[in-house]
Motif scaffolding. Sequence first.
Motif, PDB file in Angstrom:
ATOM      1  N   LYS A 384     -53.799  21.483  29.370  1.00  0.00           N
ATOM      2  CA  LYS A 384     -53.790  20.026  29.518  1.00  0.00           C
ATOM      3  C   LYS A 384     -52.506  19.546  30.211  1.00  0.00           C
ATOM      4  O   LYS A 384     -52.538  18.635  31.055  1.00  0.00           O
ATOM      5  CB  LYS A 384     -53.923  19.368  28.143  1.00  0.00           C
ATOM      6  CG  LYS A 384     -55.306  19.518  27.526  1.00  0.00           C
ATOM      7  CD  LYS A 384     -55.355  18.860  26.153  1.00  0.00           C
ATOM      8  CE  LYS A 384     -56.741  19.024  25.529  1.00  0.00           C
ATOM      9  NZ  LYS A 384     -56.806  18.422  24.176  1.00  0.00           N
ATOM     10  N   LYS A 385     -51.383  20.161  29.863  1.00  0.00           N
ATOM     11  CA  LYS A 385     -50.122  19.796  30.519  1.00  0.00           C
ATOM     12  C   LYS A 385     -50.170  20.108  32.007  1.00  0.00           C
ATOM     13  O   LYS A 385     -49.703  19.328  32.856  1.00  0.00           O
ATOM     14  CB  LYS A 385     -48.958  20.525  29.849  1.00  0.00           C
ATOM     15  CG  LYS A 385     -48.688  20.090  28.424  1.00  0.00           C
ATOM     16  CD  LYS A 385     -47.567  20.924  27.798  1.00  0.00           C
ATOM     17  CE  LYS A 385     -47.316  20.515  26.347  1.00  0.00           C
ATOM     18  NZ  LYS A 385     -46.266  21.346  25.701  1.00  0.00           N
ATOM     19  N   LEU A 386     -50.744  21.271  32.351  1.00  0.00           N
ATOM     20  CA  LEU A 386     -50.851  21.658  33.761  1.00  0.00           C
ATOM     21  C   LEU A 386     -51.785  20.715  34.515  1.00  0.00           C
ATOM     22  O   LEU A 386     -51.554  20.414  35.700  1.00  0.00           O
ATOM     23  CB  LEU A 386     -51.355  23.101  33.863  1.00  0.00           C
ATOM     24  CG  LEU A 386     -50.373  24.192  33.420  1.00  0.00           C
ATOM     25  CD1 LEU A 386     -51.056  25.552  33.422  1.00  0.00           C
ATOM     26  CD2 LEU A 386     -49.135  24.206  34.316  1.00  0.00           C
ATOM     27  N   GLU A 387     -52.847  20.244  33.842  1.00  0.00           N
ATOM     28  CA  GLU A 387     -53.758  19.293  34.482  1.00  0.00           C
ATOM     29  C   GLU A 387     -53.041  17.990  34.804  1.00  0.00           C
ATOM     30  O   GLU A 387     -53.248  17.383  35.874  1.00  0.00           O
ATOM     31  CB  GLU A 387     -54.957  19.036  33.578  1.00  0.00           C
ATOM     32  CG  GLU A 387     -55.913  20.218  33.471  1.00  0.00           C
ATOM     33  CD  GLU A 387     -57.027  19.979  32.463  1.00  0.00           C
ATOM     34  OE1 GLU A 387     -56.998  18.905  31.808  1.00  0.00           O
ATOM     35  OE2 GLU A 387     -57.899  20.855  32.307  1.00  0.00           O
ATOM     36  N   VAL A 388     -52.161  17.530  33.907  1.00  0.00           N
ATOM     37  CA  VAL A 388     -51.399  16.308  34.163  1.00  0.00           C
ATOM     38  C   VAL A 388     -50.441  16.516  35.335  1.00  0.00           C
ATOM     39  O   VAL A 388     -50.300  15.649  36.221  1.00  0.00           O
ATOM     40  CB  VAL A 388     -50.640  15.874  32.896  1.00  0.00           C
ATOM     41  CG1 VAL A 388     -49.721  14.688  33.194  1.00  0.00           C
ATOM     42  CG2 VAL A 388     -51.609  15.512  31.787  1.00  0.00           C
ATOM     43  N   LEU A 389     -49.780  17.686  35.379  1.00  0.00           N
ATOM     44  CA  LEU A 389     -48.854  17.965  36.481  1.00  0.00           C
ATOM     45  C   LEU A 389     -49.602  18.091  37.805  1.00  0.00           C
ATOM     46  O   LEU A 389     -49.095  17.689  38.871  1.00  0.00           O
ATOM     47  CB  LEU A 389     -48.071  19.242  36.187  1.00  0.00           C
ATOM     48  CG  LEU A 389     -47.148  19.211  34.962  1.00  0.00           C
ATOM     49  CD1 LEU A 389     -46.399  20.533  34.819  1.00  0.00           C
ATOM     50  CD2 LEU A 389     -46.156  18.060  35.062  1.00  0.00           C
ATOM     51  N   ALA A 390     -50.825  18.654  37.765  1.00  0.00           N
ATOM     52  CA  ALA A 390     -51.637  18.744  38.983  1.00  0.00           C
ATOM     53  C   ALA A 390     -52.032  17.334  39.464  1.00  0.00           C
ATOM     54  O   ALA A 390     -52.084  17.071  40.682  1.00  0.00           O
ATOM     55  CB  ALA A 390     -52.871  19.587  38.719  1.00  0.00           C
ATOM     56  N   LEU A 391     -52.280  16.439  38.525  1.00  0.00           N
ATOM     57  CA  LEU A 391     -52.608  15.060  38.879  1.00  0.00           C
ATOM     58  C   LEU A 391     -51.416  14.368  39.534  1.00  0.00           C
ATOM     59  O   LEU A 391     -51.576  13.590  40.492  1.00  0.00           O
ATOM     60  CB  LEU A 391     -53.060  14.304  37.625  1.00  0.00           C
ATOM     61  CG  LEU A 391     -53.511  12.848  37.815  1.00  0.00           C
ATOM     62  CD1 LEU A 391     -54.739  12.784  38.731  1.00  0.00           C
ATOM     63  CD2 LEU A 391     -53.830  12.212  36.460  1.00  0.00           C
ATOM     64  N   TYR A 413     -41.886  13.805  33.191  1.00  0.00           N
ATOM     65  CA  TYR A 413     -40.629  14.267  33.793  1.00  0.00           C
ATOM     66  C   TYR A 413     -40.073  15.480  33.042  1.00  0.00           C
ATOM     67  O   TYR A 413     -39.539  16.421  33.651  1.00  0.00           O
ATOM     68  CB  TYR A 413     -39.594  13.130  33.805  1.00  0.00           C
ATOM     69  CG  TYR A 413     -39.805  12.131  34.925  1.00  0.00           C
ATOM     70  CD1 TYR A 413     -39.772  12.546  36.258  1.00  0.00           C
ATOM     71  CD2 TYR A 413     -40.017  10.784  34.650  1.00  0.00           C
ATOM     72  CE1 TYR A 413     -39.966  11.630  37.296  1.00  0.00           C
ATOM     73  CE2 TYR A 413     -40.209   9.863  35.672  1.00  0.00           C
ATOM     74  CZ  TYR A 413     -40.182  10.294  36.994  1.00  0.00           C
ATOM     75  OH  TYR A 413     -40.376   9.386  38.020  1.00  0.00           O
ATOM     76  N   ARG A 414     -40.209  15.460  31.679  1.00  0.00           N
ATOM     77  CA  ARG A 414     -39.718  16.610  30.898  1.00  0.00           C
ATOM     78  C   ARG A 414     -40.509  17.865  31.228  1.00  0.00           C
ATOM     79  O   ARG A 414     -39.959  18.961  31.347  1.00  0.00           O
ATOM     80  CB  ARG A 414     -39.811  16.282  29.399  1.00  0.00           C
ATOM     81  CG  ARG A 414     -39.129  17.347  28.526  1.00  0.00           C
ATOM     82  CD  ARG A 414     -39.018  16.922  27.071  1.00  0.00           C
ATOM     83  NE  ARG A 414     -40.314  16.894  26.406  1.00  0.00           N
ATOM     84  CZ  ARG A 414     -40.946  15.770  26.060  1.00  0.00           C
ATOM     85  NH1 ARG A 414     -40.410  14.588  26.344  1.00  0.00           N
ATOM     86  NH2 ARG A 414     -42.114  15.816  25.456  1.00  0.00           N
ATOM     87  N   HIS A 415     -41.839  17.740  31.371  1.00  0.00           N
ATOM     88  CA  HIS A 415     -42.676  18.899  31.709  1.00  0.00           C
ATOM     89  C   HIS A 415     -42.368  19.419  33.101  1.00  0.00           C
ATOM     90  O   HIS A 415     -42.332  20.638  33.338  1.00  0.00           O
ATOM     91  CB  HIS A 415     -44.157  18.520  31.596  1.00  0.00           C
ATOM     92  CG  HIS A 415     -44.593  18.288  30.176  1.00  0.00           C
ATOM     93  ND1 HIS A 415     -45.797  17.680  29.853  1.00  0.00           N
ATOM     94  CD2 HIS A 415     -43.990  18.555  28.990  1.00  0.00           C
ATOM     95  CE1 HIS A 415     -45.911  17.597  28.544  1.00  0.00           C
ATOM     96  NE2 HIS A 415     -44.818  18.111  27.994  1.00  0.00           N
ATOM     97  N   LEU A 416     -42.116  18.500  34.062  1.00  0.00           N
ATOM     98  CA  LEU A 416     -41.742  18.926  35.413  1.00  0.00           C
ATOM     99  C   LEU A 416     -40.422  19.694  35.416  1.00  0.00           C
ATOM    100  O   LEU A 416     -40.268  20.708  36.109  1.00  0.00           O
ATOM    101  CB  LEU A 416     -41.635  17.691  36.321  1.00  0.00           C
ATOM    102  CG  LEU A 416     -42.956  17.035  36.743  1.00  0.00           C
ATOM    103  CD1 LEU A 416     -42.694  15.693  37.417  1.00  0.00           C
ATOM    104  CD2 LEU A 416     -43.753  17.942  37.673  1.00  0.00           C
TER     105      LEU A 416
END
Length: 507
Positions: A384-391, A413-416
Motif C-alpha cells: 500500500k505504501k508503494l502504491e501511494v509512492l507510485a501515485l 515525505y517520510r516514506h520517500l
Amino acid sequence: MIVMDSKAQLTVDIIAKVVEGRITIGNAAKLLSKSRRTIERYVKRYQEVGIQFAVHGNSGKSPPNKTPTSIKKAVQVLIKEKYFDLNLLHLAEQLEANENISVKRETLRGWAHDIHHVKRAKRRRGKIRKRRERMEAPGLMMQMDGSPHRWFGDKKHCLIAMIDDATSEVYAEFFPSETTAGCLKVMRDCIERKGVFKTLYVDRAGIFGGPKRCNFSQMQRACEELGIEIIFANSPQGKGRVERAFDTFQDRLVPELRLNNIRDLTSANAYLKHVFIPQFWQSKIQVKSKHQASEFTALNKHTNLDDICVIKEHRKIRNDHTFSYGNKFYLIDSPLKHSIANQKIEIRKTNKKDFTAHFAGRRLKVSEVNEPSKLATEDLTVQKKLEVLALVEKLGNVSEASRQSGVSRDTIYRHLKLVKQGGVDALKRQETPNIRHKNCVNMAIEKAVVQFSIEHPHLGQQKVAMKLTEALGIDISPNGVRSVWLRNNMNTTALRVDKSQSLKKSA
C-alpha cells in the motif's frame, strides 16, 4: 518384690484361708471359679513357695518367638524412608523380596501404627447394589476404561486397560492421555493375542460413542466393523471389574515404579507388561472361568486390523479430483476410468503427520498441491505504501497524491525519505524499543518519578504528581505518573513495595 493384680491377690487370700482351715476346698473352688483339683494344686504350691505361686512363671520374660527390637527399628526406618506408600500386605512382600526380612502383616500393622504410618483403605458409604455374577467363559465380555493419574514422574499419564469379565485377564498400556488411538491400540493387542470378543462394556465417554459423539466415534466404528457390540454402563459401579483393577494398579504399581526409579513412558510400559502383569496379576488376581471353552473368535484371513484399528475420516472430492485435508490440498494421481467427483474419499490416519487415501477399498496415490501463499499483513502494508509512492510519481504532486490516497503529506515525505535512504525494505516497520515516543516524558522526569515512588510506595498516582509538583517543581499529570509506572512495572502498590524492599536489601 512381687507385684500382683487384684485377681492374684484374691487367689492368695482364699488359698491362705484354706490352708488355715477357715474355708473348705469346695467353697474355695466356688469363690475362684476353679476346679477342686486346681485348688488342691494351689494349696500344695502355696505350702512350698508361699504367695509366689500366684505369679505366672513367664511373667517378666520375653516370649521366645519375639522379633528382635533391632529388626523392628530397621523396618520402621524403611517404612518412613523407602516404603511409605505401600499397603501392609505389599510391604510384607517387598520386605521379604528386597530386604530379606520376613514379618507377618499383623506384626507390621502394629509397628506401623507405632510411628503413625498406616496407609488406610478408602471407606465410603455407597448405595446398595445387586451383585452381578461373572461371565461364564472368557471372551464374552471385556470391560475397558482409562485412568489418568501420576503413575510415574511429575506429570499425569493415562493407563488404558481392558479386562476380561470372566477371568480378570488384563491388557493395559500407558499413554500421555486418554485418546482414541490409545484405546484402539489396547483393543488391537487383545484381538491379536486372543481373538475377537463378543461385547465391550464401557462408560458413556465420547471416545466409545457416548451421547456427544454417537455419530462419529472411531471406537464405535471399529467395533461395528469387527462385529463387537458396545454396552454402555449407567454408573462406574456397573463396570466395577475394571474400576477395582485401577485401585489395585494405583495401590501397587505406583510404588513399584518409584522403587525401580522408572520415570519415562517406555520403561513404565516395559515394566507393566513384562514384570507386573506376569509376576503379580496373573498369579494373584487372575482366576479360572466357570467354563474353560473360550468364546474368542479367530480373525478372518481377509480381515486386516491395519484397515480397522485406525483413525478414519472422510472428505468430499472436488470436480478437479482434489480434496482438502489438514489445511492442505491434495491431487489424486491414481489412474481412474470414470470420474469420482462429489464422492467421499476415506482418509486413514497412520500417525500424526502421515495418512493414506482410499476409495472403494482401493488405495489411491495422492500428491500435495502447492498453491501460491497469501501476502502477509506486513507485505500488504508495504504494498500500500508503494502504491501511494507510485501515485506521487505518476501525478508529480505530493499534495494531489495525498488528497486522492487519504495519506497525509508528512507521511508521504517520510516514506520517500526512507526509500531514498534504505530502499523498499526501509518501509517495513522497524522494532526500535530503545527509541522513546515523542509524547513520552523526559528521562530525567521519569527517573525522578521512579525514585519518588520507590521512596513512597503507598502513595497513589494523583498524590505522587501533586508532591512532585510541590517539592521538586516537576510538572507531570497523574496519567503521566501512571504511564511511567506501567513502563517500569510499578503499577500496583505491591509491585512498588517489592521493588523498594529489593533495593534496600541490595544496598
